[in-house]
Design a protein around this motif. Structure first.
Motif, PDB file in Angstrom:
ATOM      1  N   PHE A 204       0.848  -1.159  -0.118  1.00  0.00           N
ATOM      2  CA  PHE A 204       0.019  -0.088   0.069  1.00  0.00           C
ATOM      3  C   PHE A 204       0.955   1.212   0.052  1.00  0.00           C
ATOM      4  N   TYR A 205       2.097   1.394   0.677  1.00  0.00           N
ATOM      5  CA  TYR A 205       2.707   2.288   0.447  1.00  0.00           C
ATOM      6  C   TYR A 205       3.179   2.546  -0.582  1.00  0.00           C
ATOM      7  N   ASP A 206       3.840   1.730  -1.300  1.00  0.00           N
ATOM      8  CA  ASP A 206       4.183   1.966  -2.888  1.00  0.00           C
ATOM      9  C   ASP A 206       3.219   2.329  -3.764  1.00  0.00           C
ATOM     10  N   LEU A 207       2.132   1.725  -3.445  1.00  0.00           N
ATOM     11  CA  LEU A 207       0.973   1.945  -4.243  1.00  0.00           C
ATOM     12  C   LEU A 207       0.600   3.594  -4.257  1.00  0.00           C
ATOM     13  N   VAL A 208       0.417   4.003  -3.002  1.00  0.00           N
ATOM     14  CA  VAL A 208      -0.020   5.409  -2.752  1.00  0.00           C
ATOM     15  C   VAL A 208       1.169   6.601  -3.252  1.00  0.00           C
ATOM     16  N   VAL A 209       2.464   6.337  -2.981  1.00  0.00           N
ATOM     17  CA  VAL A 209       3.440   7.130  -3.488  1.00  0.00           C
ATOM     18  C   VAL A 209       3.652   7.056  -4.818  1.00  0.00           C
ATOM     19  N   ARG A 210       3.051   5.919  -5.575  1.00  0.00           N
ATOM     20  CA  ARG A 210       3.191   6.246  -7.280  1.00  0.00           C
ATOM     21  C   ARG A 210       2.022   6.968  -7.423  1.00  0.00           C
ATOM     22  N   MET A 211       0.760   6.975  -6.919  1.00  0.00           N
ATOM     23  CA  MET A 211      -0.312   7.528  -7.268  1.00  0.00           C
ATOM     24  C   MET A 211      -0.188   9.153  -6.811  1.00  0.00           C
ATOM     25  N   ASP A 265      -8.948   1.291 -10.130  1.00  0.00           N
ATOM     26  CA  ASP A 265      -8.898  -0.012  -9.352  1.00  0.00           C
ATOM     27  C   ASP A 265      -7.636  -0.415  -9.270  1.00  0.00           C
ATOM     28  N   PRO A 266      -6.697   0.257  -8.879  1.00  0.00           N
ATOM     29  CA  PRO A 266      -5.236  -0.185  -8.570  1.00  0.00           C
ATOM     30  C   PRO A 266      -4.775  -1.194  -7.704  1.00  0.00           C
ATOM     31  N   VAL A 267      -5.866  -1.402  -6.830  1.00  0.00           N
ATOM     32  CA  VAL A 267      -5.564  -2.559  -5.492  1.00  0.00           C
ATOM     33  C   VAL A 267      -6.128  -3.755  -6.102  1.00  0.00           C
ATOM     34  N   GLU A 268      -5.148  -4.818  -5.799  1.00  0.00           N
ATOM     35  CA  GLU A 268      -5.170  -6.269  -6.181  1.00  0.00           C
ATOM     36  C   GLU A 268      -5.096  -7.010  -5.087  1.00  0.00           C
ATOM     37  N   LEU A 269      -5.805  -8.110  -5.362  1.00  0.00           N
ATOM     38  CA  LEU A 269      -5.711  -9.253  -4.180  1.00  0.00           C
ATOM     39  C   LEU A 269      -5.864 -10.554  -4.979  1.00  0.00           C
ATOM     40  N   HIS A 270      -4.838 -11.299  -4.577  1.00  0.00           N
ATOM     41  CA  HIS A 270      -4.670 -12.625  -5.357  1.00  0.00           C
ATOM     42  C   HIS A 270      -4.604 -13.714  -4.267  1.00  0.00           C
ATOM     43  N   ALA A 271      -5.256 -14.963  -4.959  1.00  0.00           N
ATOM     44  CA  ALA A 271      -4.909 -16.139  -4.387  1.00  0.00           C
ATOM     45  C   ALA A 271      -3.747 -16.832  -4.683  1.00  0.00           C
TER      46      ALA A 271
END
Length: 294
Positions: A204-211, A265-271
């Motif tokens: 989440f940190y990397d996602l936010v600072v990229r956005m 929708d940049p947040v992903e969750l994977h199995a």
């Protein structure tokens, strides 16, 4: 050591209290049955039956041994069935790791499906960050993870469970909530921020600072869990960037505002699971859910 044939012979005699009827029940003659009982008593080291020409009775030791003998026979009969069920994935254990955020979004529905597909499989849940899940999958301590990218696709296979937007959590009545539009970088210039930990919440940190060009001077708290972030927002400590699924937490005194972003929708969750699958229950679940080629 006694044999299962000896146990079966003893149980038959104990229930019939007659060697002739017991032998007939076992489709054998009486002399070899008598020899089986004698060998069993010698191995056990105690007289199990009192017999004379007129009657057969259990000794106190025999009554106690009868219960154990029945239990052993039942276990022996059940063992192949259990082994076949585990080999087919119908029984056994399944260990699932999940992130805190997935715990209040997709985990419940996934467990409902798993319970229908694998009703006799025990499911062990462990709340872990993605890095811990990856370690568990590598060591075999976990079978399945609900985690965030990135992960090594040479080691792990995966299935995208869902994508979602990042939103801004603000205290109820905050001036930003009156803008009635997507929140921009300029809107956040002077806002106190509750930020994700760059180590424990790296995704989440990397996602936010990229956005968003985060002004680190504005960061007043750094935490690792989404629930903690939203709780701090409710306490009016600042605003926070959280996945849309955080709206399901139901925490009062918090509003969630859309963010202006070039990525939808940049947040992903994977199995994710180790490609070298060793657990038949996992293989069965993946096939039923149509995850990958398993």
């Amino acid at each position: 050591m006694f044999t299962f044939d000896q146990l079966a012979g003893f149980i038959a005699v104990a229930e019939e209290l007659h060697f002739g009827r017991a032998a007939e029940r076992l489709n054998m003659t009486q002399p070899p049955l008598s020899r089986q009982i004698q060998k069993l008593e010698k191995t056990v080291g105690a007289e199990l039956l009192e017999r004379d020409n007129r009657k057969v009775e259990l000794t106190p030791a025999g009554r106690a041994f009868l219960d154990e003998a029945r239990r052993l026979i039942a276990l022996a009969e059940r063992a192949p069935v259990t082994a076949r069920r585990i080999a087919s994935g119908r029984s056994g254990h399944l260990r699932i790791g999940f992130t805190a955020a997935s715990g209040f979004s997709i985990l419940g529905p996934l467990l409902e499906e798993a319970a229908e597909i694998l009703p006799d499989v025990d499911i062990d849940l462990q709340e872990l960050v993605t890095g811990e899940q990856i370690m568990g999958l590598q060591t075999g301590e976990l079978d399945l993870g609900l985690a965030r990218p990135p992960f090594d696709s040479d080691v792990f296979d995966s299935h995208l469970l869902y994508r979602e937007a990042m939103v801004l959590a603000v205290p109820s009545g905050h001036p930003l909530a009156d803008l009635d539009r997507d929140i921009t970088n300029e809107d956040l210039k002077n806002e106190p921020l509750i930020m994700h930990s760059p180590t424990k919440a790296r995704y989440f940190y990397d996602l936010v600072v990229r956005m968003i060009p985060v002004q680190h001077a504005n960061v007043i708290h750094t935490v690792s869990q989404i629930l903690t972030m939203v709780s701090l927002v409710a306490a009016k400590r600042g605003v926070a960037f959280v996945p849309h699924s955080a709206t399901l937490l139901g925490i009062q005194a918090v509003e969630f505002l859309p963010l202006q972003s070039s990525v939808e929708d940049p947040v992903e969750l994977h199995a994710i699971w180790n490609r070298n699958i060793r657990n038949p229950a996992l293989s069965r679940l993946l096939r039923a859910l149509e995850f990958g080629d398993n």
